[in-house]
Enzyme design. Structure first.
Site, short mmCIF file in Angstrom:
data_model
loop_
_atom_site.label_atom_id
_atom_site.label_comp_id
_atom_site.label_asym_id
_atom_site.label_seq_id
_atom_site.Cartn_x
_atom_site.Cartn_y
_atom_site.Cartn_z
N GLY A 45 -48.40 -18.83 9.34
CA GLY A 45 -47.40 -19.66 8.66
C GLY A 45 -47.33 -19.41 7.17
O GLY A 45 -46.26 -19.16 6.61
N CYS B 78 -52.37 -27.99 12.82
CA CYS B 78 -50.93 -27.82 13.04
C CYS B 78 -50.63 -27.67 14.52
O CYS B 78 -49.57 -28.04 15.00
CB CYS B 78 -50.42 -26.62 12.26
SG CYS B 78 -50.43 -26.90 10.48
N GLN C 217 -41.28 -19.96 15.07
CA GLN C 217 -40.57 -21.06 14.41
C GLN C 217 -40.90 -21.12 12.92
O GLN C 217 -40.19 -21.72 12.14
CB GLN C 217 -40.93 -22.35 15.17
CG GLN C 217 -40.76 -23.67 14.46
CD GLN C 217 -42.07 -24.16 13.84
OE1 GLN C 217 -43.07 -23.46 13.80
NE2 GLN C 217 -42.03 -25.38 13.32
N SER D 117 -44.63 -19.26 20.15
CA SER D 117 -44.66 -20.52 19.38
C SER D 117 -44.85 -20.26 17.89
O SER D 117 -44.68 -21.16 17.07
CB SER D 117 -45.78 -21.43 19.89
OG SER D 117 -47.05 -20.89 19.57
N CYS E 255 -56.50 -33.58 27.02
CA CYS E 255 -55.61 -33.46 25.85
C CYS E 255 -54.94 -32.09 25.92
O CYS E 255 -54.66 -31.59 27.00
CB CYS E 255 -56.39 -33.68 24.55
SG CYS E 255 -57.69 -32.46 24.25
N LYS F 252 -51.03 -9.50 15.05
CA LYS F 252 -50.30 -10.01 13.89
C LYS F 252 -50.44 -9.09 12.67
O LYS F 252 -49.48 -8.90 11.92
CB LYS F 252 -50.78 -11.41 13.53
CG LYS F 252 -50.23 -12.50 14.42
CD LYS F 252 -50.63 -13.87 13.90
CE LYS F 252 -50.11 -14.95 14.84
NZ LYS F 252 -50.54 -16.29 14.44
#
Length: 400
Positions: free
Chosen positions: A57, A204, A88, A85, A358, A102
């Site tokens: 990010g 995040c 964005q 994901s 979770c 990456k």
């Protein structure tokens, strides 16, 4: 500034390169005609070596603008691969990069933006064994990490090597940025001597982030990097910039060097890298670790229990927004906060086995400790959470 005079508060971090080529003069002309930058400043950028920790990010806008600005050598360290994901907010990657490392994807975009930049790829996880060796090759570190263990390690290595680094952090609609340089001001430990308790600050991945927030904070980080490299302006040393996107407000908070800082204070107790940063930051609390010891089931076991008609009460401890995205069939939503506060404990049935889950297993471990302490001795949680359910049981469900 008005007067055109620069308020240089710190010396430039790097010496200028010998010259700029005709191509470079053409490319960087909008920098060259700013008196404060000029040919001299651009030569310093050309000679600079900057490492970006993370190509996610914050790393995305940081790397792209550092490349466009003409930083001569850019290092990228990231061991992750591009996931859908990410797109964005991680704008250095595109649809065709999904599944690609990456660091490689980021390097390709940088070369497209500015072929004059030398890119050095570190397609590896940063750890205590390689961090000093990698950092020592660069003048400046830009920290785009998203977890406390790596942040403390980046800080400690930078201080021990005498390197400045530009730090940024993002969550939902809020961002923070600062420059930590122990020789001229505080370090990250002066601001945050201790990591927050496990589960206190969601990542995040748990809490989300407005994509464009990355651009706002990443741009601040690059601005600070350019100021440090060229020696112009007043860098964010000893100041924390706090940004609220919903209010569109920027606040600056003074951060003083802590004389009692364990790392950069007058009598440091941390004189080398810690043995285990994960342990220092405690991914889960000791209570949670104890609770899950003999009370963990897999997604497959949960499915077998459901198919066999076992009398269980399945509790999803995530937040309502996450429950909207994807859920395990038969689960009842009771957010972790309501369990930890005790508010929801009365709603749990006494005559059924409680099964908690979770997203990935961290929050359900914390909730499990509270549920067991309340007397539900046979309660268990699902290892890997809803992500494991998707992977092992129903791949047609959306992961997030």
């Amino acid at each position: 500034m008005g007067t055109g005079e620069s308020t240089v508060s710190l010396p430039p971090l790097v010496e200028p390169a010998a010259e700029l080529t005709v191509d470079e003069i053409r490319r960087y002309s909008r920098h060259l005609i700013i008196p404060d930058v000029g040919v001299e400043g651009q030569k310093r950028l050309k000679n600079a070596r900057v490492l970006c920790v993370g190509a996610g990010g914050l790393g995305s806008p940081a790397l792209m603008y550092l490349a466009a600005a003409g930083v001569g050598t850019l290092g990228i360290i990231d061991f992750d691969t591009v996931d859908e994901s990410n797109l964005q907010r991680q704008i250095i990657h595109g649809q065709s990069d999904v599944g690609r490392p990456k660091a490689e994807s980021a390097a390709a975009t940088i070369r497209e933006i500015n072929p004059l930049v030398q890119v050095e790829i570190h397609n590896t996880a940063l750890d205590r064994d390689n961090v000093k060796e990698i950092f020592s090759q660069y003048d400046l570190i830009v920290d785009g990490t998203d977890n406390f263990a790596t942040r403390y390690m980046v800080n400690d290595a930078a201080v021990l090597l005498g390197k400045p680094y530009v730090w940024g952090s993002i969550y939902r609609f809020d961002g923070q940025a600062s420059v930590f340089w122990a020789e001229h001001g505080p370090c990250y430990r002066c601001l945050y001597p201790e990591p927050p308790p496990p589960g206190m600050v969601p990542s995040c991945a748990e809490g989300g982030v407005l994509g464009v927030l990355c651009a706002s904070i990443g741009a601040i980080q690059v601005t600070e990097a350019i100021k440090l490299l060229t020696g112009i302006g007043d860098p964010l040393v000893g100041r924390l910039m706090v940004y609220d996107a919903l209010e569109m407000s920027y606040r600056k908070i003074k951060v003083r060097k802590d004389p009692a800082c364990a790392l950069c204070g007058e009598n440091p107790t941390v004189t080398d890298l810690l043995e285990d940063y994960e342990d220092f930051c405690g991914a889960v609390s000791p209570e949670a670790e104890e609770a899950v010891a003999d009370a963990t089931i897999t997604a497959r076991e949960l499915k077998e229990w459901q198919d066999a008609g076992k009398d269980i009460f399945l509790v999803d401890v995530r937040e309502p927004a996450e429950y909207e995205i994807v859920r395990i069939p038969g689960a009842t939503l009771i957010p972790k906060g309501d369990i930890l506060s005790g508010a929801a404990l009365a709603t749990l049935p006494q005559d059924k086995q409680i099964v908690l889950h979770c997203k990935s297993g961290v929050r359900s471990a914390e909730a499990l400790a509270a549920v067991k302490a309340a007397g539900f001795r046979d309660a268990v949680h699902v290892q890997g959470g809803v992500l494991s359910w998707i992977k092992q049981i129903d791949p047609s469900l959306p992961a997030y």
